[in-house]
Scaffold this motif. Sequence first.
Motif, PDB file in Angstrom:
ATOM      1  N   MET A   1       0.844  -1.181   0.000  1.00 55.69           N
ATOM      2  CA  MET A   1       0.000   0.000   0.000  1.00 55.69           C
ATOM      3  C   MET A   1       0.882   1.234   0.000  1.00 55.69           C
ATOM      4  N   ASP A   2       0.380   2.267  -0.574  1.00 57.32           N
ATOM      5  CA  ASP A   2       1.074   3.542  -0.660  1.00 57.32           C
ATOM      6  C   ASP A   2       0.615   4.413   0.506  1.00 57.32           C
ATOM      7  N   LEU A   3       1.241   4.244   1.667  1.00 58.59           N
ATOM      8  CA  LEU A   3       0.859   4.979   2.872  1.00 58.59           C
ATOM      9  C   LEU A   3       2.028   5.765   3.414  1.00 58.59           C
ATOM     10  N   LEU A   4       1.713   6.939   3.949  1.00 57.37           N
ATOM     11  CA  LEU A   4       2.708   7.731   4.650  1.00 57.37           C
ATOM     12  C   LEU A   4       2.141   8.107   6.005  1.00 57.37           C
ATOM     13  N   LEU A   5       2.920   7.973   7.011  1.00 63.99           N
ATOM     14  CA  LEU A   5       2.510   8.305   8.363  1.00 63.99           C
ATOM     15  C   LEU A   5       2.560   9.805   8.589  1.00 63.99           C
ATOM     16  N   HIS A   6       1.540  10.327   9.235  1.00 67.13           N
ATOM     17  CA  HIS A   6       1.504  11.738   9.594  1.00 67.13           C
ATOM     18  C   HIS A   6       1.570  11.927  11.104  1.00 67.13           C
ATOM     19  N   GLN A   7       0.691  11.277  11.833  1.00 61.89           N
ATOM     20  CA  GLN A   7       0.670  11.416  13.280  1.00 61.89           C
ATOM     21  C   GLN A   7       0.421  10.064  13.913  1.00 61.89           C
ATOM     22  N   CYS A   8       0.943   9.868  15.108  1.00 65.74           N
ATOM     23  CA  CYS A   8       0.807   8.545  15.695  1.00 65.74           C
ATOM     24  C   CYS A   8       0.689   8.571  17.213  1.00 65.74           C
ATOM     25  N   PHE A   9      -0.348   7.975  17.751  1.00 65.68           N
ATOM     26  CA  PHE A   9      -0.517   7.713  19.171  1.00 65.68           C
ATOM     27  C   PHE A   9      -1.266   6.399  19.244  1.00 65.68           C
ATOM     28  N   ILE A  10      -0.584   5.282  19.362  1.00 67.92           N
ATOM     29  CA  ILE A  10      -1.251   3.994  19.244  1.00 67.92           C
ATOM     30  C   ILE A  10      -1.034   3.106  20.468  1.00 67.92           C
ATOM     31  N   ALA A  11      -2.097   2.935  21.228  1.00 67.75           N
ATOM     32  CA  ALA A  11      -2.116   1.952  22.313  1.00 67.75           C
ATOM     33  C   ALA A  11      -2.983   0.803  21.824  1.00 67.75           C
ATOM     34  N   VAL A  12      -2.568  -0.418  22.103  1.00 71.73           N
ATOM     35  CA  VAL A  12      -3.342  -1.582  21.670  1.00 71.73           C
ATOM     36  C   VAL A  12      -3.489  -2.568  22.818  1.00 71.73           C
ATOM     37  N   ASP A  13      -4.592  -3.278  22.819  1.00 69.46           N
ATOM     38  CA  ASP A  13      -4.841  -4.256  23.874  1.00 69.46           C
ATOM     39  C   ASP A  13      -4.544  -5.685  23.428  1.00 69.46           C
ATOM     40  N   ASP A  14      -4.310  -5.892  22.141  1.00 68.63           N
ATOM     41  CA  ASP A  14      -3.970  -7.209  21.620  1.00 68.63           C
ATOM     42  C   ASP A  14      -2.961  -7.009  20.488  1.00 68.63           C
ATOM     43  N   HIS A  15      -1.703  -7.203  20.806  1.00 65.59           N
ATOM     44  CA  HIS A  15      -0.657  -6.945  19.825  1.00 65.59           C
ATOM     45  C   HIS A  15      -0.744  -7.851  18.606  1.00 65.59           C
ATOM     46  N   ASP A  16      -1.127  -9.099  18.779  1.00 61.91           N
ATOM     47  CA  ASP A  16      -1.205 -10.005  17.631  1.00 61.91           C
ATOM     48  C   ASP A  16      -2.258  -9.532  16.627  1.00 61.91           C
ATOM     49  N   LYS A  17      -3.436  -9.144  17.108  1.00 62.27           N
ATOM     50  CA  LYS A  17      -4.472  -8.609  16.210  1.00 62.27           C
ATOM     51  C   LYS A  17      -4.005  -7.315  15.554  1.00 62.27           C
ATOM     52  N   ALA A  18      -3.362  -6.459  16.334  1.00 64.82           N
ATOM     53  CA  ALA A  18      -2.888  -5.181  15.793  1.00 64.82           C
ATOM     54  C   ALA A  18      -1.811  -5.397  14.736  1.00 64.82           C
ATOM     55  N   VAL A  19      -0.867  -6.303  14.989  1.00 60.46           N
ATOM     56  CA  VAL A  19       0.185  -6.579  14.008  1.00 60.46           C
ATOM     57  C   VAL A  19      -0.430  -7.115  12.721  1.00 60.46           C
ATOM     58  N   TYR A  20      -1.370  -8.041  12.835  1.00 64.35           N
ATOM     59  CA  TYR A  20      -2.027  -8.558  11.632  1.00 64.35           C
ATOM     60  C   TYR A  20      -2.636  -7.400  10.829  1.00 64.35           C
ATOM     61  N   PHE A  21      -3.355  -6.522  11.492  1.00 62.66           N
ATOM     62  CA  PHE A  21      -4.017  -5.418  10.801  1.00 62.66           C
ATOM     63  C   PHE A  21      -3.001  -4.480  10.144  1.00 62.66           C
ATOM     64  N   TYR A  22      -2.060  -3.973  10.918  1.00 62.69           N
ATOM     65  CA  TYR A  22      -1.127  -2.984  10.375  1.00 62.69           C
ATOM     66  C   TYR A  22      -0.162  -3.590   9.352  1.00 62.69           C
TER      67      TYR A  22
END
Length: 144
Positions: A1-22
């Motif tokens: 995907m053609d994505l560029l990060l602009h701002q970031c504040f990311i807390a997650v409660d399930d790292h495995d689900k979050a890693v899969y998504f991102y």
Amino acid sequence: MDLLLHQCFIAVDDHDKAVYFYRDVLGLEVRGDVGFEGMRWVTLGSPLQPEVSIVLEPPGADPDASPADKDALARLLAKGMLRGVIFSTADCDALHARVREAGVEVLQEPTDQPYGVRDCAFRDPAGNLLRFMERKDGAGRSST
């Protein structure tokens, strides 16, 4: 995907689900995965911005946070009330279709905004707000 990060504040409660998504849905690369004292931090980023990273961290990871503060942060995260990320992309509609196909909660369909972008919004698996924007002038990735 053609994505560029602009701002970031990311807390997650399930790292495995979050890693899969991102990683698997958005196409970011995993740059690091560190555990410490029962907590986990995963660093990801866009291959197009090697100098910028997103760190997925547990809510209340601050060593000075009291148990009450940590509980409050966990409740805010569960409600989707913590900050998220704003990405830019060359094709908001294609990105929207890809993310929607993955079954992610849609908050806003692609919409032309009066301030010069076309954008859409989703929640990540932890409930964080994610916005994806495309400049309407066709110039590709936005720098704002």
